[in-house]
Write a protein that holds these residues in place. Structure first.
Motif, PDB file in Angstrom:
ATOM      1  N   GLY A 211       0.781  -1.225   0.000  1.00 44.86           N
ATOM      2  CA  GLY A 211       0.000   0.000   0.000  1.00 44.86           C
ATOM      3  C   GLY A 211       0.817   1.282   0.000  1.00 44.86           C
ATOM      4  N   ARG A 212       2.127   1.190  -0.029  1.00 45.41           N
ATOM      5  CA  ARG A 212       2.923   2.412  -0.152  1.00 45.41           C
ATOM      6  C   ARG A 212       4.132   2.156  -1.044  1.00 45.41           C
ATOM      7  NH1 ARG A 212       7.814   2.305   2.125  1.00 45.41           N
ATOM      8  NH2 ARG A 212       8.195   1.288   4.131  1.00 45.41           N
ATOM      9  N   LYS A 213       4.631   3.242  -1.626  1.00 50.65           N
ATOM     10  CA  LYS A 213       5.823   3.134  -2.457  1.00 50.65           C
ATOM     11  C   LYS A 213       7.054   2.882  -1.581  1.00 50.65           C
ATOM     12  CE  LYS A 213       4.115   6.282  -6.053  1.00 50.65           C
ATOM     13  NZ  LYS A 213       4.315   7.599  -6.712  1.00 50.65           N
ATOM     14  N   PRO A 214       8.106   2.319  -2.159  1.00 52.30           N
ATOM     15  CA  PRO A 214       9.333   2.120  -1.363  1.00 52.30           C
ATOM     16  C   PRO A 214       9.906   3.458  -0.896  1.00 52.30           C
ATOM     17  CG  PRO A 214       9.433   0.905  -3.456  1.00 52.30           C
ATOM     18  CD  PRO A 214       8.237   1.791  -3.536  1.00 52.30           C
ATOM     19  N   ASN A 215      10.408   3.492   0.331  1.00 54.67           N
ATOM     20  CA  ASN A 215      11.113   4.670   0.822  1.00 54.67           C
ATOM     21  C   ASN A 215      12.557   4.626   0.339  1.00 54.67           C
ATOM     22  OD1 ASN A 215       8.953   5.773   2.191  1.00 54.67           O
ATOM     23  ND2 ASN A 215       9.436   4.779   4.132  1.00 54.67           N
ATOM     24  N   VAL A 216      13.050   5.734  -0.150  1.00 52.73           N
ATOM     25  CA  VAL A 216      14.428   5.827  -0.627  1.00 52.73           C
ATOM     26  C   VAL A 216      15.149   6.904   0.185  1.00 52.73           C
ATOM     27  CG1 VAL A 216      15.934   6.338  -2.585  1.00 52.73           C
ATOM     28  CG2 VAL A 216      13.785   5.087  -2.951  1.00 52.73           C
ATOM     29  N   VAL A 217      16.308   6.564   0.746  1.00 46.00           N
ATOM     30  CA  VAL A 217      17.128   7.522   1.482  1.00 46.00           C
ATOM     31  C   VAL A 217      18.380   7.787   0.665  1.00 46.00           C
ATOM     32  CG1 VAL A 217      18.530   7.891   3.545  1.00 46.00           C
ATOM     33  CG2 VAL A 217      16.272   6.879   3.751  1.00 46.00           C
ATOM     34  N   THR A 218      18.552   9.013   0.215  1.00 45.44           N
ATOM     35  CA  THR A 218      19.729   9.364  -0.570  1.00 45.44           C
ATOM     36  C   THR A 218      19.974  10.859  -0.504  1.00 45.44           C
ATOM     37  OG1 THR A 218      20.771   9.246  -2.766  1.00 45.44           O
ATOM     38  CG2 THR A 218      18.400   9.644  -2.707  1.00 45.44           C
ATOM     39  N   SER A 219      21.222  11.260  -0.722  1.00 43.18           N
ATOM     40  CA  SER A 219      21.536  12.680  -0.848  1.00 43.18           C
ATOM     41  C   SER A 219      21.930  13.009  -2.289  1.00 43.18           C
ATOM     42  CB  SER A 219      22.694  13.059   0.089  1.00 43.18           C
ATOM     43  OG  SER A 219      23.876  12.376  -0.297  1.00 43.18           O
ATOM     44  N   LEU A 220      21.822  12.016  -3.176  1.00 48.52           N
ATOM     45  CA  LEU A 220      22.261  12.191  -4.564  1.00 48.52           C
ATOM     46  C   LEU A 220      21.086  12.618  -5.445  1.00 48.52           C
ATOM     47  CD1 LEU A 220      24.414  11.792  -6.825  1.00 48.52           C
ATOM     48  CD2 LEU A 220      23.578   9.440  -7.021  1.00 48.52           C
ATOM     49  N   GLU A 221      21.274  13.675  -6.216  1.00 49.43           N
ATOM     50  CA  GLU A 221      20.268  14.116  -7.179  1.00 49.43           C
ATOM     51  C   GLU A 221      20.991  14.466  -8.472  1.00 49.43           C
ATOM     52  OE1 GLU A 221      17.375  14.069  -8.941  1.00 49.43           O
ATOM     53  OE2 GLU A 221      16.714  13.984  -6.848  1.00 49.43           O
ATOM     54  N   LEU A 222      20.851  13.616  -9.487  1.00 46.43           N
ATOM     55  CA  LEU A 222      21.619  13.789 -10.724  1.00 46.43           C
ATOM     56  C   LEU A 222      21.065  14.897 -11.616  1.00 46.43           C
ATOM     57  CD1 LEU A 222      22.360  10.062 -11.633  1.00 46.43           C
ATOM     58  CD2 LEU A 222      23.908  11.738 -10.625  1.00 46.43           C
ATOM     59  N   ASP A 223      19.783  15.194 -11.469  1.00 52.71           N
ATOM     60  CA  ASP A 223      19.172  16.260 -12.254  1.00 52.71           C
ATOM     61  C   ASP A 223      19.516  17.607 -11.606  1.00 52.71           C
ATOM     62  OD1 ASP A 223      17.567  18.138 -13.455  1.00 52.71           O
ATOM     63  OD2 ASP A 223      15.719  16.962 -13.332  1.00 52.71           O
ATOM     64  N   PRO A 224      20.285  18.473 -12.306  1.00 49.10           N
ATOM     65  CA  PRO A 224      20.696  19.745 -11.695  1.00 49.10           C
ATOM     66  C   PRO A 224      19.523  20.613 -11.250  1.00 49.10           C
ATOM     67  CG  PRO A 224      21.925  19.336 -13.732  1.00 49.10           C
ATOM     68  CD  PRO A 224      20.843  18.294 -13.660  1.00 49.10           C
ATOM     69  N   ALA A 225      18.457  20.608 -12.025  1.00 50.28           N
ATOM     70  CA  ALA A 225      17.291  21.424 -11.662  1.00 50.28           C
ATOM     71  C   ALA A 225      16.665  20.913 -10.360  1.00 50.28           C
ATOM     72  CB  ALA A 225      16.262  21.401 -12.786  1.00 50.28           C
ATOM     73  N   LYS A 226      16.621  19.591 -10.217  1.00 49.59           N
ATOM     74  CA  LYS A 226      16.062  18.997  -9.008  1.00 49.59           C
ATOM     75  C   LYS A 226      16.970  19.265  -7.802  1.00 49.59           C
ATOM     76  CE  LYS A 226      13.368  16.299  -6.540  1.00 49.59           C
ATOM     77  NZ  LYS A 226      12.125  16.826  -5.978  1.00 49.59           N
TER      78      LYS A 226
END
Length: 249
Positions: A211-226
């Motif tokens: 009933g819920r999406k997987p939780n993701v823990v990260t500090s990485l964001e490859l999209d510069p705008a994001k």
């Protein structure tokens, strides 16, 4: 009920407060002048009473990454060190801040640069309040002026860390860590159950349920705008903390 007044070092007060506040895990490495935190926890053996994990890691780098893992599951986890050790932890602290995870760090400062001295210093002030590592983050910083505040700030540090999903740090020095004063220890709090952690920390990696999406823990964001979006949001959060939580006399 009469207050329980004890005579102890600031370092010892932090260790006793951690047990009494229901901390789930401590991961550290010995370094003067804060080694009594780890030594006191080992002597008290809270794994037999509260179930608290106390582990001497193989290095400061290992200790902060153990904190990163524990924080990702929503547990109340902490570490402590002194100036050169905290420098070694900077990458891990930066990752924890970037992943927006709550934890408590204790820095009982000594003089630098390098290994410097084991004498008390306040040399880590800028590293702490301006964001360490490669920057773009802030820590919630509590600076105790007494042994009593060493104990009190353990609970307050975790309260603020979980309120803002951000690491908090107790920024002390060798004098407060080593000097002895009377202190009133907090009452005992039970550690949270897994169900309470899931309710309080819906973002935690507690195992995916239906009933819920997987939780993701990260500090990485490859999209510069994001990544820009993230950093703008982080800075807004830090301004909110500054507006609402600054407390000093």
């Amino acid at each position: 009920m009469a207050e329980e007044v004890k005579l102890m070092k600031g370092n010892e007060a932090i260790a006793h407060a951690a047990i009494r506040y229901g901390v789930d895990g401590y991961f550290g490495y010995p370094i003067t002048p804060q080694s009594e935190i780890l030594e006191t926890l080992m002597a008290e053996m809270p794994w037999e009473t509260t179930g608290m994990v106390v582990l001497q890691a193989e290095s400061e780098v290992a200790a902060i990454n153990m904190v990163y893992g524990g924080a990702g599951t929503g547990k109340r986890v902490m570490t402590s060190s002194s100036s050169p050790g905290v420098s070694l932890k900077q990458e891990g602290i930066s990752y924890i801040a970037g992943a927006e995870l709550p934890c408590l760090i204790v820095n009982v400062m000594r003089g630098g640069p390098g290994l410097g001295t084991i004498q008390p210093s306040q040399a880590d002030y800028f590293q702490t309040v301006k964001g360490g590592g490669h920057g773009d983050y802030r820590l919630i910083t509590l600076a105790p002026s007494s042994v009593q505040e060493m104990a009190d700030f353990v609970g307050l540090g975790f309260e603020l860390a979980f309120k803002y999903n951000n690491p908090a740090i107790i920024l002390a020095d060798g004098i407060i860590g080593q000097m002895m004063e009377k202190v009133v220890l907090p009452p005992f709090h039970t550690r949270r159950t897994e169900e309470e952690i899931i309710a309080e920390c819906p973002w935690a990696t507690q195992g995916k349920t239906a009933g819920r999406k997987p939780n993701v823990v990260t500090s990485l964001e490859l999209d510069p705008a994001k990544m820009e979006e993230n950093n703008i949001r982080f800075q807004a959060k830090y301004r909110k903390i500054e507006e609402n939580e600054v407390r000093y006399e």
